[in-house]
Design an enzyme around this catalytic site. Structure first.
Site, PDB file in Angstrom:
ATOM      1  N   GLN A 278      -1.295 -21.126  10.441  1.00 35.40           N
ATOM      2  CA  GLN A 278      -2.310 -20.141  10.294  1.00 35.40           C
ATOM      3  C   GLN A 278      -2.156 -18.732  10.595  1.00 35.40           C
ATOM      4  OE1 GLN A 278      -5.392 -19.925  13.586  1.00 35.40           O
ATOM      5  NE2 GLN A 278      -6.920 -20.624  11.943  1.00 35.40           N
ATOM      6  N   GLN A 336       7.550  -9.245   6.280  1.00 38.28           N
ATOM      7  CA  GLN A 336       7.442 -10.282   7.402  1.00 38.28           C
ATOM      8  C   GLN A 336       7.010 -11.823   7.054  1.00 38.28           C
ATOM      9  OE1 GLN A 336       8.027  -8.866  10.096  1.00 38.28           O
ATOM     10  NE2 GLN A 336       7.397 -10.625  11.398  1.00 38.28           N
ATOM     11  N   GLU A 363       2.208  13.549  -5.335  1.00 45.74           N
ATOM     12  CA  GLU A 363       0.666  13.898  -5.802  1.00 45.74           C
ATOM     13  C   GLU A 363      -0.505  14.256  -4.725  1.00 45.74           C
ATOM     14  OE1 GLU A 363      -0.775  12.292  -9.314  1.00 45.74           O
ATOM     15  OE2 GLU A 363       1.134  11.806 -10.026  1.00 45.74           O
ATOM     16  N   GLY A 364       0.089  14.816  -3.640  1.00 45.16           N
ATOM     17  CA  GLY A 364      -0.689  15.187  -2.314  1.00 45.16           C
ATOM     18  C   GLY A 364      -0.400  14.063  -1.356  1.00 45.16           C
ATOM     19  N   THR A 365       0.040  14.367  -0.223  1.00 52.06           N
ATOM     20  CA  THR A 365       0.265  13.260   0.719  1.00 52.06           C
ATOM     21  C   THR A 365      -1.266  12.673   1.272  1.00 52.06           C
ATOM     22  OG1 THR A 365      -0.108  14.863   2.730  1.00 52.06           O
ATOM     23  CG2 THR A 365       2.112  14.731   1.973  1.00 52.06           C
TER      24      THR A 365
END
Ligand SMILES: Cc1cc2nc3c(=O)[nH]c(=O)nc-3n(C[C@H](O)[C@H](O)[C@H](O)COP(=O)(O)OP(=O)(O)OC[C@H]3O[C@@H](n4cnc5c(N)ncnc54)[C@H](O)[C@@H]3O)c2cc1C
Length: 387
Positions: A278, A336, A363-365
Site C-alpha cells: 500500500q 524512491q 524562464e522565470g523561477t
C-alpha cells in the site's frame, strides 16, 4: 483521460512519440554523459515538420498553436528533457519574431525556423540580471543605419548551435526597463562570439553558453517592434512560452511515472511485486493524480492562449508552477519507488530527477511565477473594488 484531440493533434502527438522512441531513447543516456548536441534528432524533427508547428502557413509552417506545440513538447520530454529543451527553447527564441516582427522580418526569418534549417536562441539573462531582468547592461547604440551591440548574455540555451538570436539590449540606459529594445542578430555577424559553455547538473544534451557582443554591428532594421519596447517583447514572449515549460514538466513527470509503475510491477520483495504494498500504491496514486492535474491545467491554458485570449500571464505562470513542481516531486518519488535501482544510471529516472530541477528555475523561477500570480490576483481585487 480523454482530452478530445482532433485527428491531426493525435497525429502530431504520435509522431513526436515515434521520434522519441526511435531516435531519442536509444541515445539519451550517452548524450547525458557526453553533453553532445543531438544533431540527428534535430534533423529528424526538422524532416517531420516539427519546427514548423507554431509558424503560420504563409511563412512555411503548419499554422498550429500553443496546444499542438505542447503536445509535441510533452512527448519529447517523456523521453529526454535535454532534447526537449533544445526544441522548446527554439520556440522561445522565435516568439519575439512571430509576435512582434514586421512582415519583412517574418518573411526573412520564419521560413528557415519552420523548416528547422536554423535554430533560434533567446538572449535576455546576464550575470547581474536574472530574475531582475530589468537590470540588463548590454547596450545597443544607434550609429547611422546600424546598431552597435556591446555586452554579454549568460546561460543562453541553444547558444552556439542557433543561427538566429533574439536579443534584449538597452537603447537608452537612463530609462532602465523602458530603455530596452529587442533585436534579431544572425550568427556570423562580426563582433558576435560565444563565451563559456556551462557544465550542468541536467538537460546536458542542450547547450547553454554565453553570447558575447563586442562592437557587433547589426542593421537598424533588425529591431523588433520599436525602441523602448524590448521589455514588453521579452515579457509577452515568456508569457507565451511558459506553458511550454509546463508541458516539459508534464512530460518528464509522465515518463518517470511510467518507469516507476513498470519497475514496481516487476520488482519482487517479500515474495510479491512491490506495487502490491500500500505504501508504494499510495505514492504512485499521488504521482499519477498530480501528473493528470498538470496535464489538465497545461492543456487548458494552451487552448485558452490559442482561443485568442489577450492576457494570459497569470494562467501561464500557474501552468508552469504547477506542472514543474509536479515534475520535481514525481521524478524524486520515482527514484524512491525504485529504491537503489532508481539511484543508478542503469535506469532513466536518475537522469529525469536531475533534469527536472531546471524547470523550476528557467524562464522565470517558480518564486517569480508566484509573484506574478499573486500580483495579478491583487490587481483583480483592486479593480473589482473600483468597479
Ligand atoms: C540551464 C539554463 C538555461 C537557461 N536558458 C536561458 C535562455 O535561453 N535565455 C535566457 O535569457 N535565460 C536563460 N536562463 C536564465 C534563467 O531564466 C535564469 O536563471 C532565471 O530567470 C533565474 O535567474 P537567476 O538564475 O539569476 O536567479 P536569481 O535571480 O539570482 O535568483 C536567486 C534566487 O532568488 C529568488 N528570487 C530573486 N528575486 C526574487 C523575488 N523578487 N522574489 C522572490 N524570490 C526571488 C529566485 O527565485 C532564486 O531562488 C537559463 C538558465 C539556466 C540555468
Amino acid at each position: 483521460m480523454d482530452y478530445f484531440l482532433s485527428e491531426e493533434q493525435q497525429m502530431i502527438k504520435d509522431l513526436a512519440r515515434q521520434i522519441a522512441d526511435e531516435k531519442i531513447i536509444p541515445i539519451r543516456a550517452e548524450l547525458d554523459e557526453t553533453e553532445e548536441f543531438p544533431a540527428d534528432v534535430i534533423d529528424a524533427l526538422a524532416k517531420s515538420d516539427m519546427f514548423g508547428l507554431f509558424v503560420p502557413e504563409e511563412y512555411g509552417g503548419l499554422g498550429k498553436g500553443s496546444f499542438e506545440l505542447c503536445l509535441a513538447v510533452e512527448e519529447l520530454s517523456k523521453a529526454c528533457l535535454g532534447i526537449s529543451t533544445v526544441y522548446a527553447a527554439n520556440a522561445l527564441g522565435a516568439y519575439p519574431i512571430l509576435l512582434f516582427g514586421n512582415d519583412e522580418q517574418k518573411k526573412k526569418y520564419l521560413p528557415d525556423i519552420a523548416s528547422g534549417k536554423k535554430l533560434v536562441a533567446f538572449g535576455l539573462t546576464e550575470a547581474n540580471a536574472g530574475s531582475d531582468a530589468a537590470g540588463i547592461q548590454t547596450t545597443a547604440t544607434l550609429d547611422g543605419n546600424e546598431y552597435i551591440l556591446n555586452g554579454t548574455k549568460q546561460w543562453i540555451t541553444n547558444g552556439s548551435h542557433a543561427g538566429i538570436y533574439t536579443i534584449i539590449a538597452l537603447t537608452d540606459k537612463s530609462k532602465g526597463a523602458r530603455g530596452a529594445s529587442a533585436f534579431i542578430v544572425e550568427k556570423g555577424t562580426p563582433g558576435f562570439t560565444f563565451g563559456k559553455k556551462e557544465n550542468k547538473m541536467g538537460i546536458r544534451a542542450s547547450t547553454t553558453c554565453e553570447l558575447v557582443f563586442n562592437d557587433c554591428r547589426i542593421p537598424a532594421h533588425n529591431i523588433l517592434s520599436a525602441e523602448g519596447r524590448g521589455f514588453l517583447v521579452a515579457m509577452k514572449t515568456l508569457d507565451q512560452s511558459r506553458v511550454g515549460v509546463g508541458s516539459q514538466g508534464l512530460g518528464v513527470a509522465q515518463g518517470a511515472l511510467d518507469e516507476a509503475i513498470k519497475f514496481a510491477s516487476e520488482r519482487i520483495q517479500f515474495g510479491r511485486p512491490v506495487i502490491t504494498f500500500q505504501a508504494i500504491q499510495h505514492m504512485i496514486a499521488n504521482m499519477a493524480t498530480k501528473t493528470e492535474a498538470a496535464r489538465s491545467l497545461v492543456y487548458s491554458v494552451a487552448r485558452y492562449i490559442d482561443s485568442g485570449a489577450r492576457d494570459f500571464s497569470k494562467v501561464s505562470a500557474m501552468a508552469k508552477v504547477f506542472a514543474t513542481d509536479t515534475a520535481m516531486e514525481v521524478t524524486t518519488d520515482a527514484v524512491q519507488v525504485m529504491g537503489g535501482s532508481g539511484y543508478m544510471k542503469d535506469y532513466p529516472v536518475e537522469k529525469m530527477m536531475r533534469d527536472a530541477k531546471i524547470l523550476q528555475i528557467y524562464e522565470g523561477t517558480n518564486q517569480i511565477q508566484r509573484n506574478v500570480i499573486g500580483q495579478s490576483i491583487f490587481k483583480e481585487v483592486v479593480k473589482n473594488k473600483k468597479g
